[in-house]
Design an enzyme around this catalytic site. Structure first.
Site, PDB file in Angstrom:
ATOM      1  N   ASP A   8      -0.584   5.338   3.976  1.00  0.00           N
ATOM      2  CA  ASP A   8      -0.768   5.958   4.594  1.00  0.00           C
ATOM      3  C   ASP A   8      -1.166   5.458   6.411  1.00  0.00           C
ATOM      4  O   ASP A   8      -1.194   4.570   6.364  1.00  0.00           O
ATOM      5  CB  ASP A   8      -1.970   6.948   4.570  1.00  0.00           C
ATOM      6  CG  ASP A   8      -3.781   6.085   4.950  1.00  0.00           C
ATOM      7  OD1 ASP A   8      -3.476   5.135   4.047  1.00  0.00           O
ATOM      8  OD2 ASP A   8      -4.518   6.875   5.426  1.00  0.00           O
ATOM      9  N   HIS A  48       4.110   3.684  -2.488  1.00  0.00           N
ATOM     10  CA  HIS A  48       3.257   4.956  -2.161  1.00  0.00           C
ATOM     11  C   HIS A  48       3.028   4.782  -0.817  1.00  0.00           C
ATOM     12  O   HIS A  48       1.082   4.447  -0.584  1.00  0.00           O
ATOM     13  CB  HIS A  48       2.165   5.613  -2.670  1.00  0.00           C
ATOM     14  CG  HIS A  48       1.990   6.826  -2.011  1.00  0.00           C
ATOM     15  ND1 HIS A  48       2.649   8.237  -2.367  1.00  0.00           N
ATOM     16  CD2 HIS A  48       0.983   7.367  -0.761  1.00  0.00           C
ATOM     17  CE1 HIS A  48       1.589   9.213  -1.446  1.00  0.00           C
ATOM     18  NE2 HIS A  48       1.188   8.348  -0.252  1.00  0.00           N
ATOM     19  N   ASP A  97       6.305   3.114 -11.334  1.00  0.00           N
ATOM     20  CA  ASP A  97       6.810   2.431 -10.119  1.00  0.00           C
ATOM     21  C   ASP A  97       7.296   3.369  -9.185  1.00  0.00           C
ATOM     22  O   ASP A  97       8.678   3.872  -9.172  1.00  0.00           O
ATOM     23  CB  ASP A  97       8.063   1.249  -9.625  1.00  0.00           C
ATOM     24  CG  ASP A  97       8.125   1.102  -9.049  1.00  0.00           C
ATOM     25  OD1 ASP A  97       7.526   0.892  -7.871  1.00  0.00           O
ATOM     26  OD2 ASP A  97       9.182   0.072  -8.717  1.00  0.00           O
ATOM     27  N   GLU A 133      -0.114   2.733  -4.933  1.00  0.00           N
ATOM     28  CA  GLU A 133      -0.022   2.853  -3.046  1.00  0.00           C
ATOM     29  C   GLU A 133      -0.171   0.919  -3.034  1.00  0.00           C
ATOM     30  O   GLU A 133      -0.354   0.654  -3.605  1.00  0.00           O
ATOM     31  CB  GLU A 133      -0.772   3.308  -2.379  1.00  0.00           C
ATOM     32  CG  GLU A 133      -1.447   3.546  -1.153  1.00  0.00           C
ATOM     33  CD  GLU A 133      -1.891   4.690  -0.478  1.00  0.00           C
ATOM     34  OE1 GLU A 133      -2.132   5.428  -1.364  1.00  0.00           O
ATOM     35  OE2 GLU A 133      -1.563   5.068   0.707  1.00  0.00           O
TER      36      GLU A 133
HETATM   37  O1  9MR Z   1      -8.599   1.937  -2.505  1.00  0.00           O
HETATM   38  C1  9MR Z   1      -9.281   3.585  -2.400  1.00  0.00           C
HETATM   39  C2  9MR Z   1      -9.494   3.470  -3.952  1.00  0.00           C
HETATM   40  O2  9MR Z   1     -10.253   2.869  -4.470  1.00  0.00           O
HETATM   41  C3  9MR Z   1     -10.240   4.979  -4.428  1.00  0.00           C
HETATM   42  O3  9MR Z   1     -10.853   5.288  -5.162  1.00  0.00           O
HETATM   43  C4  9MR Z   1      -9.627   6.344  -3.900  1.00  0.00           C
HETATM   44  C5  9MR Z   1      -9.921   7.671  -3.654  1.00  0.00           C
HETATM   45  O4  9MR Z   1     -10.928   6.980  -3.046  1.00  0.00           O
HETATM   46  O5  9MR Z   1      -9.116   5.820  -2.477  1.00  0.00           O
HETATM   47  C6  9MR Z   1      -8.119   4.879  -2.444  1.00  0.00           C
HETATM   48  O6  9MR Z   1      -8.423   4.085  -0.813  1.00  0.00           O
HETATM   49  C7  9MR Z   1      -7.616   4.918  -0.205  1.00  0.00           C
HETATM   50  C8  9MR Z   1      -8.131   5.800   0.895  1.00  0.00           C
HETATM   51  O7  9MR Z   1      -9.090   6.403   0.744  1.00  0.00           O
HETATM   52  C9  9MR Z   1      -7.044   5.906   2.116  1.00  0.00           C
HETATM   53  N1  9MR Z   1      -5.704   5.298   2.886  1.00  0.00           N
HETATM   54  C10 9MR Z   1      -5.245   4.652   1.265  1.00  0.00           C
HETATM   55  C11 9MR Z   1      -6.042   3.857  -0.065  1.00  0.00           C
HETATM   56  C12 9MR Z   1      -5.195   3.751  -1.526  1.00  0.00           C
HETATM   57  O8  9MR Z   1      -5.136   4.660  -1.544  1.00  0.00           O
END
Ligand code: 9MR
Ligand code: ZN
Length: 546
Positions: A164, A473, A519, A528
Site C-alpha cells: 500500500d 501484493h 504467489d 504483500e
Molecule cells: O504486517 C502486518 C501483519 O503482521 C498484521 O497481521 C496485519 C494485519 O493487522 O497487518 C500487517 O501490516 C500491514 C499494514 O497494516 C499496512 N501496510 C501493509 C502491511 C503488511 O501487510
C-alpha cells in the site's frame, strides 16, 4: 477492503518447476550445504552446468516434517567446495541452479537494499536509477490533519510502507533501525557499496535511511509528540503511486510513535555525525524532544483506526518495549544514567528482550545497551546476553527439528511469517557476535529457507533465483505493466491463518502451515511486501557478507 479489482489472467501463479529444494542463490565455499528432497530416495548427484556429475552421496533420512507435512531426506553436499554452478539430482527430479562462490550474497544484498529506493514516496523514480520501474512524482501535496481538517501539513517523503502507499511511523522507525544496526555492526560491508541511488557523500545505505528519517522528523510535533501514520482514508486501488491522488490524512499521535521516533533518531545521530554534523544535531534534538515527551506522558496511548478508515492501524497491546528501546537508545546517545534507570525500571514488566518486530522492539533496546559506548551495569548486560543465548538455543532446537531448517514451529506461520524467519536469523547473528554462541550456520539456514529451501521450492525474494515470487501484493508491481517484478522485495510468505478472501480461495483447507502460500497479487496476507520484512533480510545478508 476485502477484494481488489485485479486481473488474475495476467498475474497467475506458476507451478513450482523443481522437485528438489535448495537455496537458489547458493552457498559460500566453506559453509554447510544441503538440499531437501521431499520423497524417499537413497542417493543424490550434483551436476555442473554441462550436466556432468561432479559429486554424489547418500541421502540422510529426516522423517516427517511437521510444518510442511513432507517426509523428507537431506542431501548433504558440504564437502563440495569448488566454485561453480550446479544442480542437485535425485529420483529423476532436479533442483534449481545454485552457485558455490565467495560473492553469492553480494547481489542479493544490493537488491534488498535497493528495494527501499523503489519504495520512496514524495519524489519520482528516475529511469537512471529505477530503469523500467521508473515512475512520476507521487504524494507530493500537503496532508490534512485528521483531528482538524483546516490544518494542512507538509509531511511528504519517506518510504511507502508496503504494497500500500501508507506511511506509518512505528513500521518505518523499526525498518530504519534494522538498517542502521546493519551499518553500525558491519560498516565495511557498506562503506563502498553503491546501489545506484541519486545521493552521494556517505554510504548509500545511510543516504537511503536518511530519506526515511527526514520524513519521520516531519511527523514530529514541536512538543515531541509524534503522529502515528499518514495515509488516505481507504487503501488505493491497484494504480501507480502518482495516480493515487485521494486526500492524505495525518492521523493522531501515539506513544509508540513518539518512543520509536526518539529511539531511531538517538540511534541515528552518532552514525551520521561523521558525514553530516548538522543532520546529526537535528536527529539528536528530535530524539531528546520525543524522549522527554514520552517521559512526561507515562500512559500508553494506542492508535486505533477511526471509523471509515481501512488502512493499517499498527495498534499494540502496550508500549513497554517501545519505551525500553527509546530509553536505552537515549542512554547510549547521552550516557546519562537517568535514561538507563528509566529503561531498567521497565525490565520487570515482562516483554521479550530479543524481539525485532514493529510492535515488540525489546531486542533493539537490548542491542542499544549492549553496544553502547558507556560504562555498563554488568548485571543488566549479563541478563540481556543470557536472554539472547537462551533464545538462540531454543531457536536452534526448532531449526534442527525442522526438515527445512527454519527456526519455526508449525504454529509460527502467520501473516508475514518470512519476517519471523529473518528476525530469528538476526537473533542467531547477534548471539553469535555478542555472546560467542556460534550460530552462524543457523543464521545461514534461515536465509536458505527464504531463498528456496522450503517445501514450495520458491525464493521469497523477487528477482532472486530461478523460481521466485514475482506477483506480490504491491501496487506499482502490478500497475507498471512490466512482466518482471521490481527486484529485491521480500514477500510475507506462508500464513496458515489465510487472512484474506483470495488466500481462502487459493489454499485448500488442511494445507500444512509451511505450504499456505501463493504467489498471487490479490492475496495481501500471503504475498504483500513491507519495509520491515526487507530490513531484517538486509541485516542477515550483511552479517553473512561480513
Ligand atoms: O504486517 C502486518 C501483519 O503482521 C498484521 O497481521 C496485519 C494485519 O493487522 O497487518 C500487517 O501490516 C500491514 C499494514 O497494516 C499496512 N501496510 C501493509 C502491511 C503488511 O501487510
Ligand atoms: Zn508516494
Amino acid at each position: 477492503m476485502d477484494r481488489y479489482d485485479i486481473k488474475h489472467t495476467l498475474h497467475r501463479e506458476k507451478r513450482p518447476p523443481f522437485g528438489i529444494f535448495i537455496d537458489q542463490a547458493g552457498f559460500l565455499p566453506g559453509s554447510a550445504k544441503s538440499a531437501v528432497i521431499p520423497f524417499e530416495c537413497d542417493f543424490f548427484e550434483i551436476t555442473d552446468k554441462n550436466g556432468s556429475v561432479v559429486f554424489s552421496g547418500e541421502t540422510q533420512s529426516f522423517g516427517n516434517d511437521e510444518a510442511s507435512g513432507d517426509k523428507v531426506c537431506i542431501a548433504d553436499l558440504s564437502r563440495l567446495t569448488k566454485k561453480g554452478k550446479y544442480r542437485v539430482k535425485a529420483g529423476g527430479k532436479s533442483s534449481a541452479l545454485f552457485s558455490i562462490d565467495d560473492n553469492i550474497y553480494d547481489s542479493i544484498l544490493d537488491r534488498t537494499l535497493k528495494a527501499f529506493y523503489f519504495l520512496r514516496c514524495g519524489c519520482g523514480l528516475d529511469e537512471k536509477y529505477a530503469g523500467v520501474w521508473k515512475h512520476d512524482r507521487c504524494h507530493t501535496g500537503k496532508a490534512v490533519l485528521w483531528e482538524d481538517n483546516s490544518v494542512s501539513l507538509d509531511v511528504s517523503g519517506g518510504w511507502h510502507d508496503a504494497g500500500d502507499y501508507g506511511r506509518y511511523v512505528t513500521a518505518g522507525a523499526v525498518a530504519a533501525a534494522h538498517l542502521l544496526y546493519a551499518y553500525k555492526l558491519f560498516p565495511r560491508v557498506f562503506a563502498q557499496r553503491r546501489v545506484n541511488i541519486p545521493e552521494s557523500g556517505m554510504p548509500d545505505i545511510l543516504s537511503e535511511v536518511r530519506y526515511e528519517l527526514e520524513w519521520l522528523l516531519k511527523m514530529q510535533n514541536p512538543d515531541g509528540s509524534v503522529y502515528h501514520k499518514l495515509t488516505t482514508l481507504l487503501h488505493a486501488p491497484f494504480v501507480m503511486p502518482e495516480h493515487d491522488t485521494e486526500t492524505l490524512y495525518v492521523f493522531p499521535v501515539s506513544s509508540m510513535a513518539a518512543a520509536d521516533l526518539a529511539a531511531v533518531c538517538a540511534l541515528a545521530s552518532p552514525v551520521y555525525a561523521k558525514f553530516d554534523g548538522e543532520f546529526a544535531d537535528r536527529l539528536r534534538e528530535a530524539a531528546v524532544r520525543s524522549a522527554e515527551w514520552l517521559d512526561r506522558n507515562p500512559g500508553f496511548m494506542d492508535f486505533t483506526n477511526p471509523e471509515g478508515c481501512n488502512t493499517g492501524s499498527y495498534g499494540q497491546w502496550d508500549d513497554k518495549s517501545n519505551r525500553w528501546w527509546a530509553y536505552m537508545e537515549m542512554f547510549s546517545l547521552t550516557g546519562s544514567t537517568d535514561w538507563f534507570d528509566k529503561a531498567n525500571a521497565l525490565l520487570d514488566t515482562h516483554f521479550p528482550l530479543t524481539e525485532f518486530g514493529y510492535t515488540e522492539t525489546g531486542g533493539l533496546g537490548s542491542l542499544a545497551y549492549l553496544l553502547c559506548p558507556h560504562e555498563k551495569d554488568e548485571s543488566t548486560a549479563e541478563k540481556l546476553r543470557n536472554e539472547f543465548s537462551r533464545t538462540a538455543a531454543y531457536l536452534k532446537k526448532l531449526s534442527d527439528e525442522c526438515g527445512y531448517g527454519a527456526a519455526m514451529t508449525s504454529h509460527d506461520f502467520w501473516w508475514g511469517s518470512n519476517m519471523n524467519v529473518l528476525k530469528r536469523g538476526m537473533i542467531f547473528a547477534l548471539t553469535d557476535m555478542l555472546c560467542g554462541g556460534e550460530y552462524r550456520c543457523q543464521a545461514e539456514r534461515q536465509l536458505h529457507y527464504i531463498l528456496g529451501c522450503n517445501p514450495l521450492g520458491i525464493s521469497y525474494i523477487t528477482g532472486v533465483g530461478e523460481y521466485h515470487s514475482n506477483f506480490p501484493h504491491l501496487r506499482p508491481a502490478y500497475a507498471d505493466g512490466v512482466d518482471e517484478c521490481i527486484p529485491g522485495m521480500v514477500v510475507g510468505g506462508p500464513n496458515s491463518g489465510l487472512s484474506d478472501p483470495r488466500a481462502k480461495e487459493l489454499i485448500p483447507s488442511g494445507t500444512p502451515p509451511m505450504k499456505c502460500y501463493a504467489d498471487d497479487t490479490e492475496s495481501y496476507s500471503l504475498n504483500e511486501i513491507t519495509i520491515y520484512w526487507n530490513s531484517p533480510a538486509v541485516f542477515v545478508l550483511a552479517y553473512l557478507s561480513n
